[in-house]
Design a protein around this motif. Structure first.
Motif, PDB file in Angstrom:
ATOM      1  N   TYR A  45       0.822  -1.214   0.000  1.00 50.14           N
ATOM      2  CA  TYR A  45       0.000   0.000   0.000  1.00 50.14           C
ATOM      3  C   TYR A  45       0.856   1.265   0.000  1.00 50.14           C
ATOM      4  O   TYR A  45       1.955   1.284   0.558  1.00 50.14           O
ATOM      5  CB  TYR A  45      -0.883   0.048   1.251  1.00 50.14           C
ATOM      6  CG  TYR A  45      -2.063  -0.892   1.188  1.00 50.14           C
ATOM      7  CD1 TYR A  45      -3.213  -0.519   0.504  1.00 50.14           C
ATOM      8  CD2 TYR A  45      -2.016  -2.130   1.810  1.00 50.14           C
ATOM      9  CE1 TYR A  45      -4.304  -1.373   0.451  1.00 50.14           C
ATOM     10  CE2 TYR A  45      -3.099  -3.004   1.754  1.00 50.14           C
ATOM     11  CZ  TYR A  45      -4.236  -2.620   1.070  1.00 50.14           C
ATOM     12  OH  TYR A  45      -5.305  -3.454   1.020  1.00 50.14           O
ATOM     13  N   ASP A  46       0.311   2.323  -0.560  1.00 48.06           N
ATOM     14  CA  ASP A  46       0.881   3.648  -0.360  1.00 48.06           C
ATOM     15  C   ASP A  46       0.539   4.063   1.065  1.00 48.06           C
ATOM     16  O   ASP A  46      -0.540   3.733   1.561  1.00 48.06           O
ATOM     17  CB  ASP A  46       0.269   4.663  -1.338  1.00 48.06           C
ATOM     18  CG  ASP A  46       0.881   4.546  -2.733  1.00 48.06           C
ATOM     19  OD1 ASP A  46       1.715   3.644  -2.948  1.00 48.06           O
ATOM     20  OD2 ASP A  46       0.517   5.364  -3.607  1.00 48.06           O
ATOM     21  N   VAL A  47       1.451   4.793   1.690  1.00 49.71           N
ATOM     22  CA  VAL A  47       1.207   5.191   3.073  1.00 49.71           C
ATOM     23  C   VAL A  47       1.533   6.674   3.271  1.00 49.71           C
ATOM     24  O   VAL A  47       2.554   7.158   2.789  1.00 49.71           O
ATOM     25  CB  VAL A  47       2.053   4.329   4.054  1.00 49.71           C
ATOM     26  CG1 VAL A  47       2.111   4.963   5.443  1.00 49.71           C
ATOM     27  CG2 VAL A  47       1.490   2.912   4.156  1.00 49.71           C
ATOM     28  N   ILE A  48       0.627   7.352   3.944  1.00 48.62           N
ATOM     29  CA  ILE A  48       0.905   8.716   4.392  1.00 48.62           C
ATOM     30  C   ILE A  48       1.123   8.635   5.890  1.00 48.62           C
ATOM     31  O   ILE A  48       0.234   8.206   6.626  1.00 48.62           O
ATOM     32  CB  ILE A  48      -0.285   9.659   4.119  1.00 48.62           C
ATOM     33  CG1 ILE A  48      -0.553   9.742   2.615  1.00 48.62           C
ATOM     34  CG2 ILE A  48      -0.032  11.048   4.704  1.00 48.62           C
ATOM     35  CD1 ILE A  48      -1.795  10.568   2.262  1.00 48.62           C
ATOM     36  N   GLY A  49       2.296   9.001   6.324  1.00 49.79           N
ATOM     37  CA  GLY A  49       2.576   8.949   7.760  1.00 49.79           C
ATOM     38  C   GLY A  49       2.764  10.352   8.296  1.00 49.79           C
ATOM     39  O   GLY A  49       3.673  11.064   7.881  1.00 49.79           O
ATOM     40  N   GLN A  50       1.867  10.726   9.160  1.00 50.23           N
ATOM     41  CA  GLN A  50       2.033  12.054   9.755  1.00 50.23           C
ATOM     42  C   GLN A  50       2.801  11.882  11.053  1.00 50.23           C
ATOM     43  O   GLN A  50       2.255  11.479  12.078  1.00 50.23           O
ATOM     44  CB  GLN A  50       0.679  12.712   9.968  1.00 50.23           C
ATOM     45  CG  GLN A  50       0.825  14.211  10.045  1.00 50.23           C
ATOM     46  CD  GLN A  50      -0.496  14.929  10.156  1.00 50.23           C
ATOM     47  OE1 GLN A  50      -1.519  14.458   9.672  1.00 50.23           O
ATOM     48  NE2 GLN A  50      -0.477  16.077  10.795  1.00 50.23           N
ATOM     49  N   ALA A 158       7.927  15.888   3.946  1.00 47.30           N
ATOM     50  CA  ALA A 158       7.375  16.545   2.763  1.00 47.30           C
ATOM     51  C   ALA A 158       7.034  18.008   3.033  1.00 47.30           C
ATOM     52  O   ALA A 158       7.262  18.872   2.171  1.00 47.30           O
ATOM     53  CB  ALA A 158       6.129  15.794   2.300  1.00 47.30           C
ATOM     54  N   ASP A 159       6.521  18.305   4.215  1.00 43.51           N
ATOM     55  CA  ASP A 159       6.155  19.713   4.486  1.00 43.51           C
ATOM     56  C   ASP A 159       7.379  20.617   4.461  1.00 43.51           C
ATOM     57  O   ASP A 159       7.299  21.780   4.085  1.00 43.51           O
ATOM     58  CB  ASP A 159       5.386  19.842   5.809  1.00 43.51           C
ATOM     59  CG  ASP A 159       6.064  19.159   6.986  1.00 43.51           C
ATOM     60  OD1 ASP A 159       7.070  18.452   6.781  1.00 43.51           O
ATOM     61  OD2 ASP A 159       5.585  19.347   8.116  1.00 43.51           O
ATOM     62  N   PHE A 186       5.988  11.030   4.263  1.00 46.85           N
ATOM     63  CA  PHE A 186       6.042  11.351   5.688  1.00 46.85           C
ATOM     64  C   PHE A 186       6.132  12.856   5.862  1.00 46.85           C
ATOM     65  O   PHE A 186       6.855  13.533   5.149  1.00 46.85           O
ATOM     66  CB  PHE A 186       7.223  10.652   6.365  1.00 46.85           C
ATOM     67  CG  PHE A 186       6.971   9.188   6.543  1.00 46.85           C
ATOM     68  CD1 PHE A 186       6.489   8.697   7.744  1.00 46.85           C
ATOM     69  CD2 PHE A 186       7.155   8.306   5.488  1.00 46.85           C
ATOM     70  CE1 PHE A 186       6.208   7.352   7.902  1.00 46.85           C
ATOM     71  CE2 PHE A 186       6.870   6.960   5.635  1.00 46.85           C
ATOM     72  CZ  PHE A 186       6.405   6.488   6.849  1.00 46.85           C
ATOM     73  N   SER A 187       5.355  13.355   6.794  1.00 52.28           N
ATOM     74  CA  SER A 187       5.289  14.793   6.973  1.00 52.28           C
ATOM     75  C   SER A 187       4.814  15.064   8.396  1.00 52.28           C
ATOM     76  O   SER A 187       3.935  14.370   8.893  1.00 52.28           O
ATOM     77  CB  SER A 187       4.280  15.349   5.951  1.00 52.28           C
ATOM     78  OG  SER A 187       4.436  16.728   5.778  1.00 52.28           O
ATOM     79  N   ALA A 188       5.410  16.054   9.039  1.00 45.44           N
ATOM     80  CA  ALA A 188       4.972  16.359  10.408  1.00 45.44           C
ATOM     81  C   ALA A 188       3.606  17.033  10.370  1.00 45.44           C
ATOM     82  O   ALA A 188       2.779  16.837  11.249  1.00 45.44           O
ATOM     83  CB  ALA A 188       5.995  17.258  11.098  1.00 45.44           C
ATOM     84  N   ILE A 208      -1.675   7.248   8.320  1.00 44.30           N
ATOM     85  CA  ILE A 208      -1.342   6.935   9.706  1.00 44.30           C
ATOM     86  C   ILE A 208      -0.920   8.217  10.380  1.00 44.30           C
ATOM     87  O   ILE A 208      -0.037   8.917   9.906  1.00 44.30           O
ATOM     88  CB  ILE A 208      -0.204   5.904   9.761  1.00 44.30           C
ATOM     89  CG1 ILE A 208      -0.727   4.572   9.242  1.00 44.30           C
ATOM     90  CG2 ILE A 208       0.320   5.759  11.186  1.00 44.30           C
ATOM     91  CD1 ILE A 208       0.325   3.710   8.657  1.00 44.30           C
ATOM     92  N   LYS A 209      -1.599   8.512  11.455  1.00 46.03           N
ATOM     93  CA  LYS A 209      -1.282   9.761  12.120  1.00 46.03           C
ATOM     94  C   LYS A 209      -0.811   9.463  13.523  1.00 46.03           C
ATOM     95  O   LYS A 209      -1.531   8.876  14.317  1.00 46.03           O
ATOM     96  CB  LYS A 209      -2.534  10.635  12.145  1.00 46.03           C
ATOM     97  CG  LYS A 209      -2.251  12.036  12.576  1.00 46.03           C
ATOM     98  CD  LYS A 209      -3.450  12.913  12.318  1.00 46.03           C
ATOM     99  CE  LYS A 209      -3.216  14.267  12.945  1.00 46.03           C
ATOM    100  NZ  LYS A 209      -4.321  15.172  12.761  1.00 46.03           N
TER     101      LYS A 209
END
Ligand code: AMP
Length: 501
Positions: A45-50, A158-159, A186-188, A208-209
């Motif tokens: 899966y693609d994942v966005i991790g905050q 990323a941010d 991944f981004s804060a 995922i946060k």
């Protein structure tokens, strides 16, 4: 420990070679971002991790990425994009350590270093390229790097790439990678352009946060100082004198402000280093290393220069200039209060910035109380229990009756008293560990001889590289801190304090 915490790397689907490396590095259990990101990433899966620096995000994407790679294939199969050279180097080192038992070539490419050497490394073979955005664009345009086989792409912080103006280049790079790739971001924080990027360039991502806010802020005692702009330098000197931080980062908004403050503190005879964008890369690296090693107690930095710094021993964050957003505030103070100890954040605000500070307090769902000297805090603090305090707390910004964390320098706050874990045992933090030549026997000796504890008052001793934890009978905890804090052990000054969870 929460009931839901995953306490082992075993069930995450990682291969034995990776598990072995993790074990050798000494990671005992996955951090929350690892527990949540590793399984979906392994499944493809693609994942966005905050999540921020310090949460273990490098292993969260690094381990599945390494597992994905085919050692037999010499093409560039994975890329990690980072905003800064420091992060690029840090990530590369981490990945190499995780890949200890794999036959995988990991190459770092970043600006500020000769491009020729990096081209040669790429020619010699790289299966993973960790890069800063500008240098990657450069290498692509020189045809030293092709991304046609890069099917695992990570955007780290990323941010920050957005803040530094790299986002369009990031998109160009993504377009050069195969469309069937797997992407992890991944981004804060998740400002709108990053959300848009995720929507446009990721496929059905799992988000995922890791809520740093509450976590981070809870482990940091926070104070503010209302001070007119002209009096700030003087006030800072006063605060540093009173707080005596082991290591502090002092945040300034601008490069000019940072170098001016650096000069002023130096003129006052303080041992300080500055870190800002006007310095050469070499000079910045030098400062980072000496701060990380603990040789420099005070670091004056701008937000951008301090990016990606992962500093374990910072006891104090001083927001000399008020952060311009609540997220920056949380990000800045998230650098302290790690490793189970209490961190402290002190924020300066001019009288007309007080409403902005109130907003930050509200957004971060926290309490920022008026600064007091440590002596005054002790006077106001040490409550027997959390709730039974009236009329003794320093003014909160709102002056309402909300909890006053600031008055609880050592509280764990689980209702069983300020630091007792509920079983009559109190955990203490010691600021030295193996790297200072201290072992379990030395600490036991100090507890026996220095703090006059009997062996049955000592529940456990755990020595790590840079610090240690000892668990003692709660009724002996205060005595232990009193006798051992500030004493010397094997030639090192030691600090002992009640640990937070
Ligand atoms: P990161 O957020 O990836 O920069 O990691 C921050 C620090 O935590 C690094 O020094 C890592 O080596 C360390 N770390 C990462 N994962 C773990 C873990 N599961 N257990 C202990 N330390 C870890």
């Amino acid at each position: 420990m929460t009931e839901t915490a995953v306490t082992s790397f075993d069930g995450l689907g990682l291969e034995p070679d990776l598990l072995q490396a993790i074990k050798e590095i000494g990671f005992e259990e996955p951090s929350p971002i690892q527990a949540e990101s590793i399984p979906p990433l392994i499944e493809g899966y693609d994942v966005i991790g905050q999540a921020q620096t310090g949460t273990g995000k490098t292993a969260a994407f690094g381990l599945p990425m390494l597992q994905y790679l085919d050692p037999e294939n010499d093409e560039v199969q994975a890329v990690v994009l980072t905003p800064t050279r420091e992060l690029c180097i840090q990530v590369t080192q981490a990945l190499r350590s995780y890949a200890e038992h794999l036959d995988i070539e990991i190459v770092a490419v970043f600006g500020g270093a000769p491009i020729k050497g990096q081209q040669a490394q790429l020619r010699a073979g790289a299966q993973v390229v960790v890069a800063t955005v500008g240098r990657m664009m450069d290498l692509i345009s020189r045809q030293s790097l092709v991304l046609t086989a890069a099917r695992f792409v990570v955007l780290d912080e990323a941010d920050e790439m957005l803040d530094l103006g790299f986002i369009e280049d990031v998109e160009k790079i993504l377009r050069m990678c195969p469309s069937g790739r797997q992407t992890a971001l991944f981004s804060a924080t998740m400002p709108p352009p990053i959300k848009a990027l995720a929507e446009n360039y990721m496929y059905d991502p799992v988000t995922i946060k890791i809520t740093p806010r509450k976590l981070t802020v809870d482990s940091v005692s926070q104070a503010y100082v209302e001070v007119p702009a002209k009096k700030k330098q003087e006030k800072l000197a006063e605060i540093l004198k009173a707080e005596r931080p082991e290591q502090a980062i002092i945040f300034c908004r601008t490069k000019i402000g940072a170098s001016r403050l650096d000069r002023d503190l130096r003129n006052r005879g303080m041992s300080v280093k500055a870190l800002h964008g006007d310095m050469s890369q070499g000079a910045r690296d030098g400062v980072m290393i000496s701060f990380k090693d603990g040789r420099v107690p005070l670091l004056v930095a701008t937000d951008i220069a301090a990016r990606g710094l992962d500093i374990e021993h910072v006891t104090h964050i001083i927001n000399y200039d008020l952060p311009n957003s609540s997220e920056t505030y949380v990000h800045r103070i998230g650098r302290t209060g790690r490793a189970g100890r209490t961190g402290r954040a002190i924020t300066f605000a001019t009288p007309d910035q007080i409403p902005d500070l109130k907003q930050i307090e509200k957004d971060a769902a926290t309490t920022i109380t008026a600064w007091e000297t440590p002596e005054e805090r002790i006077e106001h603090g040490r409550p027997p229990r959390r709730r039974e305090r009236k009329g003794r707390k320093p003014a909160s910004l709102d002056g309402d009756g909300v909890e006053d964390r600031d008055a609880e320098p050592v509280a764990e706050g689980n209702g069983a008293g300020p630091s007792d874990s509920g079983d009559g045992i109190t955990k203490l933090y010691v600021n030295r560990g193996r790297k200072s030549g201290i072992g379990e026997d030395d600490l036991r000796w100090a507890l026996n001889e220095g703090a006059v504890l009997s062996d049955d008052q000592i529940a456990s001793i755990k020595v790590l590289d840079r610090f240690a934890f000892v668990e003692v009978a709660s009724d002996a905890a205060e005595k232990t801190v009193e006798r051992l804090d500030g004493s010397r052990l094997k030639g090192a000054d030691i600090r002992v304090e009640v640990a937070r969870r």
